[in-house]
Design a protein around this motif. Structure first.
Motif, PDB file in Angstrom:
ATOM      1  N   GLY A 297       0.819  -1.212   0.000  1.00 25.92           N
ATOM      2  CA  GLY A 297       0.000   0.000   0.000  1.00 25.92           C
ATOM      3  C   GLY A 297       0.850   1.257   0.000  1.00 25.92           C
ATOM      4  N   VAL A 298       1.943   1.238   0.770  1.00 26.34           N
ATOM      5  CA  VAL A 298       2.861   2.381   0.781  1.00 26.34           C
ATOM      6  C   VAL A 298       3.509   2.554  -0.594  1.00 26.34           C
ATOM      7  CG1 VAL A 298       5.002   3.300   1.777  1.00 26.34           C
ATOM      8  CG2 VAL A 298       3.309   2.219   3.253  1.00 26.34           C
ATOM      9  N   ALA A 299       3.883   1.428  -1.210  1.00 26.60           N
ATOM     10  CA  ALA A 299       4.451   1.489  -2.566  1.00 26.60           C
ATOM     11  C   ALA A 299       3.449   2.099  -3.537  1.00 26.60           C
ATOM     12  CB  ALA A 299       4.850   0.092  -3.025  1.00 26.60           C
ATOM     13  N   GLY A 300       2.174   1.726  -3.397  1.00 25.00           N
ATOM     14  CA  GLY A 300       1.140   2.292  -4.255  1.00 25.00           C
ATOM     15  C   GLY A 300       0.982   3.788  -4.047  1.00 25.00           C
ATOM     16  N   ALA A 301       1.073   4.221  -2.782  1.00 26.69           N
ATOM     17  CA  ALA A 301       0.958   5.651  -2.482  1.00 26.69           C
ATOM     18  C   ALA A 301       2.099   6.442  -3.121  1.00 26.69           C
ATOM     19  CB  ALA A 301       0.940   5.867  -0.973  1.00 26.69           C
ATOM     20  N   ILE A 302       3.309   5.906  -3.036  1.00 27.47           N
ATOM     21  CA  ILE A 302       4.462   6.582  -3.654  1.00 27.47           C
ATOM     22  C   ILE A 302       4.321   6.575  -5.172  1.00 27.47           C
ATOM     23  CG2 ILE A 302       6.954   6.416  -4.037  1.00 27.47           C
ATOM     24  CD1 ILE A 302       7.245   5.499  -1.183  1.00 27.47           C
ATOM     25  N   SER A 303       3.790   5.486  -5.712  1.00 33.15           N
ATOM     26  CA  SER A 303       3.552   5.420  -7.153  1.00 33.15           C
ATOM     27  C   SER A 303       2.586   6.511  -7.600  1.00 33.15           C
ATOM     28  CB  SER A 303       3.005   4.044  -7.526  1.00 33.15           C
ATOM     29  OG  SER A 303       2.589   4.014  -8.868  1.00 33.15           O
ATOM     30  N   ALA A 304       1.549   6.745  -6.802  1.00 34.35           N
ATOM     31  CA  ALA A 304       0.584   7.801  -7.135  1.00 34.35           C
ATOM     32  C   ALA A 304       1.258   9.168  -7.155  1.00 34.35           C
ATOM     33  CB  ALA A 304      -0.564   7.794  -6.134  1.00 34.35           C
ATOM     34  N   LEU A 305       2.183   9.389  -6.210  1.00 36.39           N
ATOM     35  CA  LEU A 305       2.917  10.666  -6.179  1.00 36.39           C
ATOM     36  C   LEU A 305       3.829  10.804  -7.397  1.00 36.39           C
ATOM     37  CD1 LEU A 305       3.955  10.789  -2.398  1.00 36.39           C
ATOM     38  CD2 LEU A 305       2.131  12.096  -3.502  1.00 36.39           C
ATOM     39  N   ALA A 306       4.443   9.682  -7.796  1.00 32.27           N
ATOM     40  CA  ALA A 306       5.392   9.728  -8.917  1.00 32.27           C
ATOM     41  C   ALA A 306       4.685   9.908 -10.254  1.00 32.27           C
ATOM     42  CB  ALA A 306       6.233   8.451  -8.921  1.00 32.27           C
ATOM     43  N   VAL A 307       3.612   9.149 -10.460  1.00 37.37           N
ATOM     44  CA  VAL A 307       2.886   9.203 -11.735  1.00 37.37           C
ATOM     45  C   VAL A 307       1.975  10.432 -11.802  1.00 37.37           C
ATOM     46  CG1 VAL A 307       1.287   7.942 -13.238  1.00 37.37           C
ATOM     47  CG2 VAL A 307       2.994   6.690 -11.917  1.00 37.37           C
ATOM     48  N   ARG A 308       1.526  10.890 -10.620  1.00 40.12           N
ATOM     49  CA  ARG A 308       0.653  12.072 -10.477  1.00 40.12           C
ATOM     50  C   ARG A 308      -0.753  11.826 -11.025  1.00 40.12           C
ATOM     51  NH1 ARG A 308       4.784  16.566 -12.770  1.00 40.12           N
ATOM     52  NH2 ARG A 308       6.244  14.861 -13.076  1.00 40.12           N
ATOM     53  N   TYR A 309      -1.108  10.544 -11.124  1.00 42.69           N
ATOM     54  CA  TYR A 309      -2.438  10.228 -11.658  1.00 42.69           C
ATOM     55  C   TYR A 309      -2.774   8.788 -11.299  1.00 42.69           C
ATOM     56  CZ  TYR A 309      -6.107   9.296 -15.121  1.00 42.69           C
ATOM     57  OH  TYR A 309      -7.280   8.934 -15.735  1.00 42.69           O
ATOM     58  N   VAL A 310      -4.028   8.569 -10.898  1.00 38.48           N
ATOM     59  CA  VAL A 310      -4.503   7.204 -10.655  1.00 38.48           C
ATOM     60  C   VAL A 310      -5.816   6.999 -11.402  1.00 38.48           C
ATOM     61  CG1 VAL A 310      -3.393   6.946  -8.396  1.00 38.48           C
ATOM     62  CG2 VAL A 310      -5.696   7.897  -8.523  1.00 38.48           C
ATOM     63  N   ALA A 311      -5.989   5.823 -11.961  1.00 37.35           N
ATOM     64  CA  ALA A 311      -7.212   5.463 -12.677  1.00 37.35           C
ATOM     65  C   ALA A 311      -7.384   3.959 -12.582  1.00 37.35           C
ATOM     66  CB  ALA A 311      -7.140   5.906 -14.135  1.00 37.35           C
ATOM     67  N   PRO A 312      -8.611   3.459 -12.723  1.00 37.30           N
ATOM     68  CA  PRO A 312      -8.838   2.014 -12.616  1.00 37.30           C
ATOM     69  C   PRO A 312      -7.973   1.174 -13.545  1.00 37.30           C
ATOM     70  CG  PRO A 312     -10.927   3.186 -12.601  1.00 37.30           C
ATOM     71  CD  PRO A 312      -9.873   4.213 -12.896  1.00 37.30           C
ATOM     72  N   ASP A 313      -7.751   1.674 -14.759  1.00 41.43           N
ATOM     73  CA  ASP A 313      -6.988   0.902 -15.737  1.00 41.43           C
ATOM     74  C   ASP A 313      -5.488   0.885 -15.445  1.00 41.43           C
ATOM     75  OD1 ASP A 313      -9.289   0.264 -17.094  1.00 41.43           O
ATOM     76  OD2 ASP A 313      -9.149   1.969 -18.471  1.00 41.43           O
ATOM     77  N   SER A 314      -5.066   1.635 -14.412  1.00 43.58           N
ATOM     78  CA  SER A 314      -3.655   1.600 -14.021  1.00 43.58           C
ATOM     79  C   SER A 314      -3.337   0.364 -13.199  1.00 43.58           C
ATOM     80  CB  SER A 314      -3.303   2.855 -13.200  1.00 43.58           C
ATOM     81  OG  SER A 314      -3.576   4.036 -13.918  1.00 43.58           O
ATOM     82  N   PHE A 315      -4.372  -0.300 -12.677  1.00 40.23           N
ATOM     83  CA  PHE A 315      -4.165  -1.420 -11.765  1.00 40.23           C
ATOM     84  C   PHE A 315      -4.822  -2.675 -12.336  1.00 40.23           C
ATOM     85  CE2 PHE A 315      -4.535   2.596  -9.474  1.00 40.23           C
ATOM     86  CZ  PHE A 315      -3.234   2.692  -8.999  1.00 40.23           C
ATOM     87  N   THR A 316      -4.197  -3.161 -13.367  1.00 44.45           N
ATOM     88  CA  THR A 316      -4.744  -4.297 -14.105  1.00 44.45           C
ATOM     89  C   THR A 316      -4.212  -5.619 -13.554  1.00 44.45           C
ATOM     90  OG1 THR A 316      -2.921  -4.214 -15.691  1.00 44.45           O
ATOM     91  CG2 THR A 316      -4.883  -2.896 -16.198  1.00 44.45           C
ATOM     92  N   PHE A 317      -4.751  -6.699 -14.093  1.00 45.16           N
ATOM     93  CA  PHE A 317      -4.293  -8.040 -13.737  1.00 45.16           C
ATOM     94  C   PHE A 317      -2.810  -8.208 -14.079  1.00 45.16           C
ATOM     95  CE2 PHE A 317      -3.638 -12.504 -14.952  1.00 45.16           C
ATOM     96  CZ  PHE A 317      -3.970 -13.129 -13.772  1.00 45.16           C
ATOM     97  N   PHE A 318      -2.377  -7.560 -15.170  1.00 49.66           N
ATOM     98  CA  PHE A 318      -0.979  -7.690 -15.592  1.00 49.66           C
ATOM     99  C   PHE A 318      -0.028  -7.080 -14.558  1.00 49.66           C
ATOM    100  CE2 PHE A 318       2.770  -6.421 -18.151  1.00 49.66           C
ATOM    101  CZ  PHE A 318       3.132  -7.681 -18.612  1.00 49.66           C
TER     102      PHE A 318
END
Length: 232
Positions: free
Chosen positions: A158-179
C-alpha cells in the motif's frame, strides 16, 4: 497497491492532507484492509489462495468504476495528484525530492521487514513456511501469523502504491490491471522468495527487461521477456 495509490490520491486531492502524512495513513489503511481480506483467504492454501488474490486483482478496477464510488474514486476518469513540493532550503527539484522520499521510505521498509523476520514473528513465518503441521505441534497459531503476514505485506504494498501515485501524479482504474499483479509476482519470484534484498533485483527486472526486450524487437517483446524469465 491500487488501494494505497487511491488512499494517497483521495487524501491529497480531496482532503488536502500533506503528502508526508499520507504515507503512514496509507500504510495503516492497507494493513487493516489486508487483515480483513485475510479472514477468508487464510482458510485456503496453494493454488486456491493464489486464485483468490488474483480474483481480487481482477475485481478491484471494476469496483473503482462503480457509480456508488465515483464521487470518491473519480470513476473511469480517475484522479490527479499534485507532485510534492521540496523544502526550499534544500534547493532540489520536485523529482529529486520525490526520489529522496521514496529512498528513505524504502530503507525504512527494508529495516522494519528485516527486524520483523529476525524476531519471534519471523521465526514463526519460517516455521509455517517450512512445515505447517510441525508448527502447529509446537504451538504456533497458523491463523494468527498468516493474518499478520497478509496484513504486513499489504501495508508495504500500500505504501508502494501511495508513492507510485505521487510519482505518476495520476490514478485510474486501468492503471491497476491483472498484468500489474503478474508483474509484482514476477518481481518476487525473480528476486527470490524470502530473500529481502532480492526485492531490488526483482524490481530492476520488472522495470528494465520489458524495455530492453522492446528495444531488441518490438514484435517479439513478449517472447523475449518470457524467454529471459524462464532462463532466470
Amino acid at each position: 497497491f491500487g488501494f494505497g495509490a487511491y488512499v494517497a490520491a483521495v487524501l491529497i486531492g480531496k482532503a488536502s492532507l500533506h503528502y508526508l502524512l499520507v504515507l503512514p495513513v496509507a500504510a495503516a489503511a492497507s494493513f487493516v484492509v489486508g487483515a480483513l481480506v485475510s479472514l477468508p483467504a487464510i482458510r485456503l492454501k496453494g493454488i486456491y489462495l493464489a486464485l483468490t488474490t488474483f480474483g481480487l486483482a481482477v475485481a478491484f478496477p471494476q469496483l473503482l468504476k462503480h457509480p456508488g464510488l465515483e464521487a470518491v474514486t473519480g470513476g473511469v476518469l480517475g484522479l490527479t495528484v499534485s507532485l510534492p513540493q521540496p523544502p526550499e532550503f534544500l534547493g532540489v527539484t520536485q523529482d529529486h525530492w520525490l526520489f529522496l522520499v521514496s529512498l528513505v521510505t524504502t530503507v525504512i521498509a527494508f529495516a522494519v521487514t528485516a527486524g520483523l523476520l529476525r524476531g519471534r514473528v519471523g521465526r514463526a513465518f519460517i516455521a509455517i513456511s517450512d512445515n505447517p503441521t510441525a508448527s502447529v505441534a509446537m504451538g504456533v497459531s497458523l491463523q494468527h501469523y498468516k493474518m499478520l503476514a497478509f496484513a504486513f505485506s499489504s501495508m508495504l504494498t500500500g505504501v508502494a502504491g501511495a508513492i507510485s501515485a505521487l510519482a505518476v501524479r495520476y490514478v485510474a482504474p486501468d492503471s491497476f490491471t491483472f498484468f500489474l499483479s503478474v508483474n509484482l509476482l514476477v518481481g518476487m519470484v525473480v528476486g527470490g522468495v524470502g530473500f529481502i534484498p532480492g526485492a531490488i533485483a526483482g524490481a530492476l527486472f520488472v522495470h528494465f527487461v520489458p524495455t530492453l526486450a522492446d528495444g531488441i524487437h518490438q514484435g517479439l517483446q513478449g517472447a523475449i521477456y518470457g524467454g529471459v524469465l524462464i532462463t532466470i
